[in-house]
Design an enzyme around this catalytic site. Structure first.
Site, short mmCIF file in Angstrom:
data_model
loop_
_atom_site.label_atom_id
_atom_site.label_comp_id
_atom_site.label_asym_id
_atom_site.label_seq_id
_atom_site.Cartn_x
_atom_site.Cartn_y
_atom_site.Cartn_z
N HIS A 53 0.85 -1.19 0.00
CA HIS A 53 0.00 0.00 0.00
C HIS A 53 0.88 1.24 0.00
O HIS A 53 2.09 1.15 0.12
CB HIS A 53 -1.00 -0.02 1.16
CG HIS A 53 -0.40 0.12 2.53
ND1 HIS A 53 0.42 -0.84 3.09
CD2 HIS A 53 -0.50 1.11 3.45
CE1 HIS A 53 0.78 -0.45 4.31
NE2 HIS A 53 0.25 0.73 4.54
N HIS A 55 1.40 3.98 1.88
CA HIS A 55 1.93 4.79 2.99
C HIS A 55 3.45 4.94 2.91
O HIS A 55 4.16 4.00 2.56
CB HIS A 55 1.52 4.18 4.33
CG HIS A 55 0.08 4.44 4.68
ND1 HIS A 55 -0.64 3.67 5.56
CD2 HIS A 55 -0.77 5.42 4.26
CE1 HIS A 55 -1.88 4.16 5.66
NE2 HIS A 55 -1.98 5.20 4.88
N ASP A 57 5.83 4.98 5.00
CA ASP A 57 6.72 4.06 5.73
C ASP A 57 6.76 2.67 5.06
O ASP A 57 7.44 1.76 5.56
CB ASP A 57 6.32 3.95 7.21
CG ASP A 57 4.93 3.38 7.43
OD1 ASP A 57 4.02 3.72 6.65
OD2 ASP A 57 4.75 2.59 8.37
N HIS A 58 6.08 2.53 3.92
CA HIS A 58 6.14 1.29 3.14
C HIS A 58 6.78 1.48 1.77
O HIS A 58 7.28 0.53 1.19
CB HIS A 58 4.74 0.68 2.99
CG HIS A 58 4.17 0.24 4.30
ND1 HIS A 58 4.02 -1.08 4.64
CD2 HIS A 58 3.78 0.95 5.39
CE1 HIS A 58 3.54 -1.17 5.86
NE2 HIS A 58 3.38 0.05 6.34
N HIS A 111 -7.39 -0.67 5.70
CA HIS A 111 -6.34 0.24 6.20
C HIS A 111 -6.15 1.37 5.19
O HIS A 111 -6.16 2.54 5.55
CB HIS A 111 -5.07 -0.57 6.41
CG HIS A 111 -3.89 0.25 6.85
ND1 HIS A 111 -3.81 0.83 8.09
CD2 HIS A 111 -2.73 0.57 6.21
CE1 HIS A 111 -2.65 1.49 8.19
NE2 HIS A 111 -1.99 1.36 7.06
N ASP A 131 -0.12 -3.72 6.41
CA ASP A 131 -0.74 -3.19 7.63
C ASP A 131 -2.20 -3.64 7.76
O ASP A 131 -3.04 -2.91 8.28
CB ASP A 131 -0.69 -1.65 7.65
CG ASP A 131 0.71 -1.11 7.89
OD1 ASP A 131 1.62 -1.90 8.21
OD2 ASP A 131 0.89 0.12 7.76
N HIS A 169 4.89 -4.31 11.11
CA HIS A 169 5.23 -3.56 12.32
C HIS A 169 5.39 -4.49 13.52
O HIS A 169 4.72 -5.52 13.61
CB HIS A 169 4.13 -2.54 12.66
CG HIS A 169 4.06 -1.37 11.73
ND1 HIS A 169 4.87 -0.26 11.87
CD2 HIS A 169 3.31 -1.15 10.63
CE1 HIS A 169 4.60 0.61 10.90
NE2 HIS A 169 3.65 0.09 10.13
ZN LIG Z 1 0.05 1.78 6.48
#
Ligand SMILES: [Zn+2]
Length: 258
Positions: A53, A55, A57-58, A111, A131, A169
């Protein structure tokens, strides 16, 4: 069978790296630097980037990795992923370059609106879930609805029990504290808490988990259990009509749980 290595990033992310011989594929590289360090240290060639996805942080490390080596980038069809060369949705399958493992794609919105997961079937089944499903918990609903997330989690819950679940995570102990608030009498949960605490005490990751573990201890996969429904109804102060409503109450409760 390819080894699957966690590369820690930021404060609690894992970037998963599959390696076979001298080849490597990374999943959700939020940061390029720790991936490059690992590749250089181990003398590996990056062969592809896989994303679940959008985001940061990905995907924040995708551009940096591409600047170093031009490789295919796999990502969700309905989200914008930097450098994406192959857009995927449910029904699609890919073979990881250099690794040779086939992964099929599931749509798991909730998410984010276009979140996908990757499932490797066979003797040692795996799921790369980003996530969506966490060890002991699930992702927050930033873009999707409880109906969507609940259906996405059910797709993952239906995978074989021995499936290794690779989430992105290290949230497990906090998730299990919430799980114990929901199910204080769940013996499997109590056993899991001490098992996962022991891993953290020696500095080891708690992930991957397994679908079997999640089914036994993750409240978000247990929204049809009478005990979970009763606690959710008591928290909400009203009667809940079915597992999706129970899920929605648990998810909202977890958002404010400390
Ligand atoms: Zn995420």
């Amino acid at each position: 069978m390819a080894a699957i290595i966690p590369i820690p990033a930021f404060s609690d992310n894992y970037i998963w790296l599959l390696r076979e011989g001298g080849d490597a594929v990374v999943v959700d590289p939020g940061d390029a630097a720790p991936v490059v360090d690992y590749l250089d240290r181990e003398g590996l060639a990056l062969r592809a980037i896989v994303t679940t996805h959008h985001h940061p942080d990905h995907v924040g490390g995708v551009t940096g990795l591409l600047a170093r080596t031009s490789v295919p980038v796999f990502g969700p069809a309905h989200e914008r992923i930097p450098g994406c060369t192959r857009s995927l949705e449910e029904g699609d399958a890919i073979v990881l370059p250099g690794i040779g493992r086939e992964l099929r794609v599931l749509d798991v919105p909730g998410h984010t609106a276009g979140h996908i997961a990757y499932v490797g079937d066979g003797a040692q089944p795996i799921a790369m879930v980003g996530d969506t499903l966490f060890a002991g918990g699930c992702g927050r609903l930033f873009e999707g609805t409880p109906v969507q997330m609940s259906a996405s989690l059910q797709k993952l819950a239906a995978l074989p029990g021995e499936t290794s679940v690779f989430c992105a995570h290290e949230y497990t102990l906090a998730n299990l504290r919430f799980a114990q608030a929901v199910e204080p009498d769940n013996a499997a949960l109590r056993e899991r808490v001490s098992r996962e605490q022991a891993k953290r005490d020696r500095g080891a990751p708690t992930v991957p988990s397994t679908i079997a573990d999640e089914l036994a201890t993750n409240p978000f996969l247990r929204c049809s259990e009478p005990g979970v429904v009763a606690v959710a109804q008591a928290h909400a102060g009203r009667r809940l009509d079915g597992p999706v409503e129970t899920f929605a109450v648990l998810r909202a409760w977890k958002n404010e749980f400390r």
